[in-house]
Scaffold this motif. Structure first.
Motif, short mmCIF file in Angstrom:
data_model
loop_
_atom_site.label_atom_id
_atom_site.label_comp_id
_atom_site.label_asym_id
_atom_site.label_seq_id
_atom_site.Cartn_x
_atom_site.Cartn_y
_atom_site.Cartn_z
N TYR A 88 0.83 -1.20 0.00
CA TYR A 88 0.00 0.00 0.00
C TYR A 88 0.87 1.26 0.00
O TYR A 88 2.05 1.22 0.41
N CYS B 192 3.85 2.56 5.51
CA CYS B 192 4.10 1.34 4.75
C CYS B 192 5.47 1.39 4.10
O CYS B 192 5.93 2.46 3.66
N TYR C 218 4.00 -2.92 6.97
CA TYR C 218 3.25 -1.78 7.48
C TYR C 218 3.51 -1.60 8.97
O TYR C 218 4.11 -2.44 9.62
N VAL D 243 -2.75 1.80 7.03
CA VAL D 243 -3.59 1.83 5.83
C VAL D 243 -4.99 2.30 6.19
O VAL D 243 -5.58 3.16 5.51
N ARG E 255 -7.16 1.43 -7.94
CA ARG E 255 -6.00 1.13 -7.09
C ARG E 255 -5.60 2.34 -6.26
O ARG E 255 -5.25 2.22 -5.08
N LEU F 163 -5.45 2.62 -2.27
CA LEU F 163 -4.05 2.77 -1.84
C LEU F 163 -3.19 1.56 -2.20
O LEU F 163 -2.14 1.34 -1.59
N ILE F 164 -3.61 0.79 -3.20
CA ILE F 164 -2.86 -0.40 -3.60
C ILE F 164 -1.83 -0.03 -4.65
O ILE F 164 -2.16 0.53 -5.70
#
Length: 266
Positions: free
Chosen positions: A82, A87, A92, A172, A231, A235-236
């Motif tokens: 993420y 991260c 994370y 996240v 995405r 937040l990918i």
């Protein structure tokens, strides 16, 4: 395996369900092209522990702490990386969050306060926080009280409302809430960060062949320019295959807290 059960429950904000659904639809298309039966829609299970143990689980996402009790039921497919602050690739941290008006300069200033805990089996809300507090606790309770809230958003509300002094929030989740519920996060500030751990893994009950097909499908959706906005909202950045023993870090953090005389967040 029929592949009749799939879910993505861990960052499932209602505000982002259209994006999560779009991600799943793209994954389902890629899986069907590879000969895998994929459901049209994601499941919304109430009892996640039982859901993750279903023999027909095609794909889901779990917290790293419950994963430690699932090895005989599932295989790890990949770990999303993420873009949230906190991260580092597929790893994370949790943000140690206090009210912006709280004068505390460090965790020691919160000794004897109230901690808001999302769930006792949460890596981000409990295990990483326990690992952070253990060296300070001296084998004794650190907080006056630990209040279980049922979720990170509720923990933030407790800190914002003054009924708790501290919460450890998955970075996240914090970034998603900052983007989608700014009124909830505005009263907060980050006092510090927990140690890092591998992020929340995608899992399946399928065999090694299915794992490879799932990884290939994830690579397709990670590279699809048509999904760039999806995405970005989720937040990918990409999906990473970590070493097989990566999640033992979580067990080691638990062990270290026990050795320090602080086996329970208290």
């Amino acid at each position: 395996m029929d592949g009749i059960l799939s879910s993505l429950p861990m960052y499932d904000l209602p505000e982002l369900r259209p994006q999560t659904a779009a991600l799943w639809q793209a994954l389902a298309v890629a899986l069907r092209a590879a000969g895998v039966a994929a459901p049209d829609e994601l499941s919304s299970p109430d009892a996640l522990a039982a859901h993750w143990r279903q023999p027909d689980l095609l794909l889901s996402q779990t917290c790293g702490y419950p994963l430690l009790s699932l090895p005989e039921h599932v295989r790890v497919v990949a770990t999303p990386a993420y873009t949230a602050p906190g991260c580092e690739g597929a790893w994370y941290r949790s943000a140690l969050v206090v009210h912006r008006d709280n004068p505390a300069a460090d965790l020691e200033a919160l000794r004897g306060g109230v901690c808001a805990l999302n769930n006792p089996d949460s890596n981000s809300g409990m295990n990483l926080l326990r690992a952070t507090i253990a060296p300070l606790a001296g084998g004794r309770p650190f907080f006056r009280d630990v209040v279980v809230t049922g979720g990170h958003a509720a923990s933030l509300a407790a800190v914002g409302g003054g009924t708790a002094d501290l919460a450890a929030i998955d970075c996240v989740t914090l970034a998603l809430l900052q983007a989608n519920r700014p009124a909830l996060t505005a009263p907060m500030r980050v006092l510090g960060w927990t140690p890092a751990a591998p992020g929340l893994p995608l899992i399946t009950a399928g065999d090694a062949s299915l794992v490879e097909k799932l990884r290939e499908a994830l690579a397709v959706v990670a590279a699809d320019p048509a999904l760039a906005a999806v995405r970005r909202a989720l937040l990918i950045d990409r999906f990473v295959v970590l070493p097989g023993d990566a999640y033992e870090v979580i067990r080691q953090l638990e062990h270290d807290a026990e050795i320090a005389g602080y086996p329970v967040l208290a």
